[in-house]
Enzyme design. Structure first.
Site, mmCIF file in Angstrom:
data_model
loop_
_atom_site.group_PDB
_atom_site.id
_atom_site.type_symbol
_atom_site.label_atom_id
_atom_site.label_comp_id
_atom_site.label_asym_id
_atom_site.label_seq_id
_atom_site.Cartn_x
_atom_site.Cartn_y
_atom_site.Cartn_z
ATOM 1 N N TYR A 130 0.884 -1.173 0.000
ATOM 2 C CA TYR A 130 0.000 0.000 0.000
ATOM 3 C C TYR A 130 0.921 1.223 0.000
ATOM 4 C CZ TYR A 130 -4.175 2.635 1.744
ATOM 5 O OH TYR A 130 -5.241 3.493 1.916
ATOM 6 N N HIS A 135 -2.462 7.735 -3.095
ATOM 7 C CA HIS A 135 -3.596 6.826 -2.981
ATOM 8 C C HIS A 135 -4.017 6.665 -1.523
ATOM 9 C CE1 HIS A 135 -6.246 3.421 -3.539
ATOM 10 N NE2 HIS A 135 -5.497 2.676 -2.736
ATOM 11 N N ARG A 144 -12.101 8.796 6.302
ATOM 12 C CA ARG A 144 -11.911 9.407 7.617
ATOM 13 C C ARG A 144 -12.052 10.926 7.443
ATOM 14 N NH1 ARG A 144 -8.272 5.229 7.459
ATOM 15 N NH2 ARG A 144 -6.570 6.558 6.724
ATOM 16 N N GLU A 201 -7.394 -1.773 -9.767
ATOM 17 C CA GLU A 201 -6.326 -1.013 -9.128
ATOM 18 C C GLU A 201 -5.097 -1.082 -10.019
ATOM 19 O OE1 GLU A 201 -5.514 -1.753 -5.025
ATOM 20 O OE2 GLU A 201 -7.614 -1.570 -4.420
ATOM 21 N N GLU A 203 -1.518 -1.192 -10.616
ATOM 22 C CA GLU A 203 -0.364 -1.563 -9.807
ATOM 23 C C GLU A 203 0.763 -2.103 -10.687
ATOM 24 O OE1 GLU A 203 -0.942 -3.681 -6.199
ATOM 25 O OE2 GLU A 203 -3.055 -3.101 -5.986
ATOM 26 N N ASP A 236 -5.114 -5.275 -9.540
ATOM 27 C CA ASP A 236 -5.638 -5.887 -8.319
ATOM 28 C C ASP A 236 -7.142 -5.604 -8.266
ATOM 29 O OD1 ASP A 236 -5.895 -7.025 -5.811
ATOM 30 O OD2 ASP A 236 -5.346 -5.178 -4.768
ATOM 31 N N ARG A 240 -15.363 -3.216 -3.833
ATOM 32 C CA ARG A 240 -15.306 -2.181 -2.805
ATOM 33 C C ARG A 240 -16.410 -2.317 -1.755
ATOM 34 N NH1 ARG A 240 -10.187 -0.565 -3.079
ATOM 35 N NH2 ARG A 240 -9.642 0.371 -5.091
ATOM 36 N N GLN A 243 -15.462 -5.185 0.414
ATOM 37 C CA GLN A 243 -14.301 -4.791 1.198
ATOM 38 C C GLN A 243 -14.698 -3.924 2.397
ATOM 39 O OE1 GLN A 243 -11.339 -2.791 -1.160
ATOM 40 N NE2 GLN A 243 -9.918 -2.528 0.541
ATOM 41 N N TYR A 247 -13.451 -5.757 5.943
ATOM 42 C CA TYR A 247 -12.020 -5.535 6.185
ATOM 43 C C TYR A 247 -11.668 -5.272 7.641
ATOM 44 C CZ TYR A 247 -12.012 -0.434 6.878
ATOM 45 O OH TYR A 247 -12.181 0.828 7.373
ATOM 46 N N LYS A 256 -10.742 -9.276 -2.393
ATOM 47 C CA LYS A 256 -9.528 -9.253 -3.215
ATOM 48 C C LYS A 256 -9.138 -10.622 -3.766
ATOM 49 C CE LYS A 256 -8.085 -4.907 -2.176
ATOM 50 N NZ LYS A 256 -7.630 -3.883 -3.126
ATOM 51 N N THR A 352 -2.047 0.384 -5.239
ATOM 52 C CA THR A 352 -2.523 1.323 -6.255
ATOM 53 C C THR A 352 -1.561 2.493 -6.412
ATOM 54 O OG1 THR A 352 -4.790 0.743 -5.687
ATOM 55 C CG2 THR A 352 -4.465 2.772 -6.942
ATOM 56 N N GLU A 366 -11.201 6.281 -6.538
ATOM 57 C CA GLU A 366 -10.689 7.649 -6.488
ATOM 58 C C GLU A 366 -11.203 8.495 -7.653
ATOM 59 O OE1 GLU A 366 -6.227 7.525 -5.176
ATOM 60 O OE2 GLU A 366 -6.784 5.578 -6.035
#
Length: 422
Positions: A130, A135, A144, A201, A203, A236, A240, A243, A247, A256, A352, A366
């Site tokens: 990560y 990202h 948050r 994602e 990557e 990846d 969502r 997740q 998670y 995933k 990502t 995003e």
């Protein structure tokens, strides 16, 4: 010794080809005429079948070059990788011994368009990191707030999770929309059904090489370069809504594990060295085991396109590998600091790769900013997340001084969910 920029191959190579003589990415392929898996090297629109030219290599490398997977080749030393790469380059030069041997040339090359590609190694373990600060910041703001976007540990260690090696697949393999549990409305009861917020994602991944380590051994960041064989593109796939519900507290699981797509092409580190850039500035200074002086970030241009079913391709993201805060060397060092053992063919993914601007965000989460914005496609179509029939196409390349190093494509089409039978 010829300068890199003056090397010329006898193989026809278009100016914008991903596979110049300066690149020479590895793959594992087969054909309808010969279903045996074998190791190849991309050059122009051809594949050089290494099993046909082993007489040109030192005897100690022949078994690895004749293998059906890249694991044996990956298990060699960096000195051996360099010797093999130099031998291949010399074979592909104009007026080489291979160039002068018409019958062997006809046998040695396969058209890429006629080949079937396979996952290039037996992957024992797969870990996803990560490591993009942009990202991680974007996700933190969305879920948050801006003041607490990054978790307290994020700038102290490369955060990661162990993925599912069994569902790592090669580019071109379709992906079924997964089923799972979701929480459509906060505070309500969970629901069960097909994923509604399917995402990609952007990557990149590295294949581990060198000698396997024993349980209890550690590799610090300064030593880690001897254990990085090469780089590849990766998608990846992420559910969502699944997740979000599952998670906490242990991280990604079924959101995933239903598919992770790799390009069939593994670009050796030696091909990327001319495109090395300074590592991302890190504050605070990492612990000593995570420090390395060697630049191990690269100027790799990355892009994602989306092609709807019966539609046209739309470019939706342009990013760059250099945006990663944590390098692959630091990822490997942190992975082994506990004494976790590694082996050739293991895969580490970057996480990502998003840039600073909205057009460089490496996921639909995003780009649509958690579904609050629409992504405009050609032919007046829009998206917030992936629809059935959508094809995601990831590309990457380095370009400097008329030298191009490309990674091919990493593609996958979304298929409808397989009906669930109770």
């Amino acid at each position: 010794m010829r300068r890199r920029a003056t090397m010329k191959s006898f193989v026809s190579i278009k100016p914008n080809s991903d596979f110049s003589i300066h690149n020479l990415p590895y793959c594992v392929f087969s054909t309808s005429q010969n279903v045996t898996k074998r190791i190849g090297v991309g050059i122009g629109e051809k594949i050089l079948d290494l099993s046909t030219v082993t007489d040109f290599f030192p005897p100690e490398f022949v078994d690895a070059l004749n293998d059906e997977m890249l694991n044996s080749l990956m298990s060699l030393t960096p000195v051996a990788w360099k010797t093999i790469r130099t031998t291949i380059q010399n074979l592909l030069l104009e007026n080489s011994e291979l160039d002068r041997n018409a019958s062997l040339k006809e046998k040695a090359f396969v058209d890429q368009k006629t080949a079937t590609f396979h996952v290039p190694a037996n992957i024992g373990d797969y870990t996803d990191f990560y490591s993009s600060i942009h990202h991680a910041t974007n996700v933190g703001i969305m879920f948050r707030d801006k003041a607490n976007a990054l978790m307290p540990n994020w700038k102290h260690l490369p955060v990661g999770y162990h993925g599912r090696a069994s569902s790592v697949i090669v580019s071109g393999t379709p992906i079924h929309r997964p089923y799972g549990q979701t929480l459509p409305v906060d505070g309500a009861e969970p629901a069960f059904g097909p994923c509604r917020l399917l995402d990609f994602e952007l990557e990149m991944a590295v294949f581990v090489g060198g000698a396997p380590t024993k349980l209890g051994e550690r590799i610090n960041a300064e030593q880690a370069a001897d254990h990085i064989f090469g780089f590849t593109l990766m998608n990846d796939w992420s559910a969502r809504d699944i997740q979000k519900w599952e998670y906490i507290p242990l991280g990604p699981f079924t959101a995933k594990n239903f598919g992770t797509t790799l390009s069939p092409w593994v670009v050796p580190v030696a091909a990327l060295e001319p495109f090395a850039v300074e590592n991302y500035p890190q504050d605070p200074t990492p612990f000593p085991y995570l420090r390395h002086k060697k630049p191990f970030n690269f100027d790799i241009e990355l892009e994602v396109s989306l092609k709807p079913k019966n539609g046209v391709e739309s470019l939706i993201c342009k990013s760059n590998y250099r945006h990663l805060y944590w390098t692959a060397l630091q990822q490997l060092a942190h992975h082994t600091v506990t004494g976790c053992n590694i082996k050739p063919g293991d895969v580490f993914a970057s996480g990502t790769i998003s840039g600073e601007t909205p057009d460089s965000y490496g996921s639909m989460l995003e780009l649509s900013w958690k579904g609050t914005k629409t992504i405009q496609l050609k032919n007046n179509e829009t998206r917030k997340f992936l629809a059935d029939g959508d094809e995601v196409i990831i590309r990457g390349y380095c370009q400097k001084d008329n030298i191009r190093i490309g990674f091919g494509e990493c593609t996958g089409v979304v298929l409808p969910a397989i009906p669930f039978e109770e």
